[in-house]
Design a protein around this motif. Structure first.
Motif, PDB file in Angstrom:
ATOM      1  N   ASP A  84     -44.375 -19.181  20.287  1.00 28.72           N
ATOM      2  CA  ASP A  84     -45.231 -19.354  21.458  1.00 28.72           C
ATOM      3  C   ASP A  84     -46.064 -20.628  21.418  1.00 28.72           C
ATOM      4  O   ASP A  84     -46.760 -20.946  22.387  1.00 28.72           O
ATOM      5  CB  ASP A  84     -46.151 -18.144  21.629  1.00 28.72           C
ATOM      6  N   ARG A 143     -53.153 -11.562  21.773  1.00 27.07           N
ATOM      7  CA  ARG A 143     -52.111 -11.251  20.790  1.00 27.07           C
ATOM      8  C   ARG A 143     -51.110 -12.392  20.662  1.00 27.07           C
ATOM      9  O   ARG A 143     -50.385 -12.483  19.673  1.00 27.07           O
ATOM     10  CB  ARG A 143     -51.376  -9.970  21.196  1.00 27.07           C
ATOM     11  N   SER A 144     -51.043 -13.243  21.671  1.00 29.08           N
ATOM     12  CA  SER A 144     -50.075 -14.337  21.705  1.00 29.08           C
ATOM     13  C   SER A 144     -50.712 -15.539  22.381  1.00 29.08           C
ATOM     14  O   SER A 144     -51.578 -15.389  23.258  1.00 29.08           O
ATOM     15  CB  SER A 144     -48.826 -13.908  22.476  1.00 29.08           C
ATOM     16  N   ARG A 146     -52.552 -11.704  16.173  1.00 27.06           N
ATOM     17  CA  ARG A 146     -51.117 -11.478  16.345  1.00 27.06           C
ATOM     18  C   ARG A 146     -50.681 -10.092  15.867  1.00 27.06           C
ATOM     19  O   ARG A 146     -49.715  -9.531  16.395  1.00 27.06           O
ATOM     20  CB  ARG A 146     -50.324 -12.551  15.578  1.00 27.06           C
TER      21      ARG A 146
END
Length: 229
Positions: free
Chosen positions: A103, A212-213, A196
């Motif tokens: 990402d 989380r990302s 994460r």
């Protein structure tokens, strides 16, 4: 108004753990090639040697901590004289294997259209050696030009000086609750906790946002972009 986004490196932008493991596997293989005594040394042993030396050397440059850990590993097999060569082997393999998370590059590409981007790390993951060359307007490394490690306020003062921005216009993004979130907030920056693994939030931790990302980051920042203070 938010103008600048600064990122921690290891475990935030960079998937460091597989690279470190790969470096240690290479060192252990070479140790076993050199002496039968190294057959008794396990990967868990050499991984644990970092933890064994870290507390006493936490404020030192990461390369010095890694060399101390390698020295401990080599001593297990009577190979203390091989430290320089094994350190070179480790770091060559570690940098060759260090990659951005999936990402990372898409998020940086999106954010660069609206924000100044910075890279700020306690470690020795140089952006140009880890697949992140030319991604940032500025880079800050602990123990370079007298910059101390996070969570020192002087680290964040160096970040703000490089950014040429007021604390209220800078967002710091990182995976460490104390070094990347609390310390950044104490320096007057907004802080985003990149969690994460979906870990429980530590008691007392109040990030300005939690994601989380990195894919979630643009929408968080866009909500703040026009906020004053």
């Amino acid at each position: 108004m938010v103008t600048t986004v600064v990122f921690d490196a290891d475990e935030t932008l960079l998937d460091l753990r597989p690279a470190v493991t790969g470096g240690l596997v290479a060192v252990l293989a070479e140790m076993r090639r050199l002496t039968p005594a190294a057959q008794e040394v396990s990967l868990a042993d050499v991984e644990g040697d970092w933890d064994a030396v870290y507390d006493d050397l936490a404020d030192e440059p990461v390369i010095r901590i890694r060399r101390a850990a390698l020295a401990r590993s080599l001593a297990r097999a009577g190979l203390a004289d091989e430290l320089d060569r094994m350190a070179e082997l480790f770091f060559a393999r570690r940098f060759a294997l260090t990659r951005p998370f999936a990402d990372t590059l898409p998020a940086l590409g999106h954010l660069r259209r609206s924000y100044v981007l910075g890279f700020a790390t306690n470690g020795n993951s140089r952006a140009e050696r880890c697949g992140l060359a030319a991604e940032f307007s500025f880079e800050i490394y602990a123990h370079v030009r007298g910059v101390p490690k996070k969570p020192s306020p002087a680290f964040f003062a160096a970040v703000l000086a490089a950014a040429g921005a007021a604390p209220s216009s800078v967002v710091h993004v990182g995976d460490s609750p104390d070094k990347d979130v609390q310390a950044a907030q104490e320096a007057g920056l907004r802080a985003v906790w990149l969690n994460r693994q979906g870990l429980p939030r530590p008691r007392g931790l109040r990030p300005d946002a939690e994601v989380r990302s990195l894919a979630e980051l643009p929408s968080v920042l866009d909500r703040w972009r026009t906020t004053v203070g």
